[in-house]
Design an enzyme around this catalytic site. Sequence first.
Site, PDB file in Angstrom:
ATOM      1  N   ASN A  73     -68.397 114.957  55.757  1.00 43.85           N
ATOM      2  CA  ASN A  73     -69.020 115.523  55.355  1.00 43.85           C
ATOM      3  C   ASN A  73     -68.642 116.759  54.971  1.00 43.85           C
ATOM      4  OD1 ASN A  73     -70.894 116.532  53.408  1.00 43.85           O
ATOM      5  ND2 ASN A  73     -72.126 117.609  55.475  1.00 43.85           N
ATOM      6  N   CYS A  74     -68.314 116.944  53.680  1.00 50.70           N
ATOM      7  CA  CYS A  74     -67.661 118.575  53.043  1.00 50.70           C
ATOM      8  C   CYS A  74     -68.575 118.881  52.373  1.00 50.70           C
ATOM      9  CB  CYS A  74     -66.501 118.407  52.836  1.00 50.70           C
ATOM     10  SG  CYS A  74     -66.361 117.442  51.038  1.00 50.70           S
ATOM     11  N   ALA A  75     -67.482 119.835  51.707  1.00 48.42           N
ATOM     12  CA  ALA A  75     -68.610 120.413  50.273  1.00 48.42           C
ATOM     13  C   ALA A  75     -69.146 120.252  48.952  1.00 48.42           C
ATOM     14  CB  ALA A  75     -67.813 121.630  49.764  1.00 48.42           C
TER      15      ALA A  75
END
Length: 379
Positions: A73-75
């Site tokens: 997951n990231c932004a």
Amino acid sequence: MAVGIVTPKDLYARLAQGEEVFILDVRVIDDFENWHVDGPTVTSINIPYVEFLSEDDTAWKKLLPADRPILVNCARGRSAKIVADVLDRHGYDAAYLEHGMLGWSEVYAPVTVFEEEGWKLIQLNRVGKGCLSYVILSDASALVVDAGRHVDEYLEVASAHGAKVQHVVDTHLHADHISGGVELASCTGATYYISSGELQGSPLPHTPLEQHRTWTFGSVTVQVLAIPTPGHTPGSVSLLLNGRFLLSGDTVFVGGLGRPDLGGKAREWAQQLYDTVFTTIAALPDDVLVLPAHYASQDEYHARGFVGADLGTIRSVNDAMRLSSREAFVTQFASDGGTTPPNHTEISAVNRGEKTIDPARALELESGPNRCAAKHAPR
């Protein structure tokens, strides 16, 4: 092994079914600590994206399980995809969360709070933001309270129940997310209600809520009382349905009270909050179910899956509601609001109709958790 893509709605469905999920968050540590996917079956660790660009993979390999799927997951999803590809090349079972935390912030989960012959109360939980809104259905009519900007979510709920949205209410001027109230009322022909003091000087069409303290709708009489509960904002109201359900906006939370400092008049608004808690709310019985507009913790979930608690329970665990000294209460709440919600000034301007933005900017403005509570009960 191909890298998989998990949509935010798919992730929510898996978590709602109790599936255990291991999430690798590759944002910088401050962003991770501020806001990340959480839940009772989530194991989440943070290893920044740059760590996976180095040829030395020994450090991150020590932290990742080799025997279970990893969701990266990231932004926005872009960095997560790159890291998932790296993990795939090293033999890991990897997938990434489509659109990252911004996608996660747009998931709405409807949960039925109460249903009996003639009417139904549904809570829509925007799980990534901790924002809560409500649809009250009776006969072929729907009342929507504290709608988020994704108006299709409410249209779908109403349509699924053969109802038309006829009333839309904002309990106060929101500062942490873009309201969908005006747009929802416009596209359905519904009446949009909010306290007139919240929109002073605003060009937005609205009906002053103080002119409609009591009204009914539907085949069964659902009496809706608009109760002035100032403190979080001067025009904050709560809605009491059939004397049993308090849609409390940002006045009373399961674990705290609404912060009075966002308007730059912390002491004045804290005085109003005191009167709300120890006069207006004090008159309500313990068995009234409090259903707020926000929450901050998984601890605030009811056993039946919605966010809420009876007023007696909240009174018993919330120290602030037992702080009967006016001066002590005001001093405490006026001085300790916590971290200011990001972008709250611009969001308030949008919700007041003073500024227009596109969906991309709305998504950026809403990034992050809500920070509407001033005090939370000890857990």
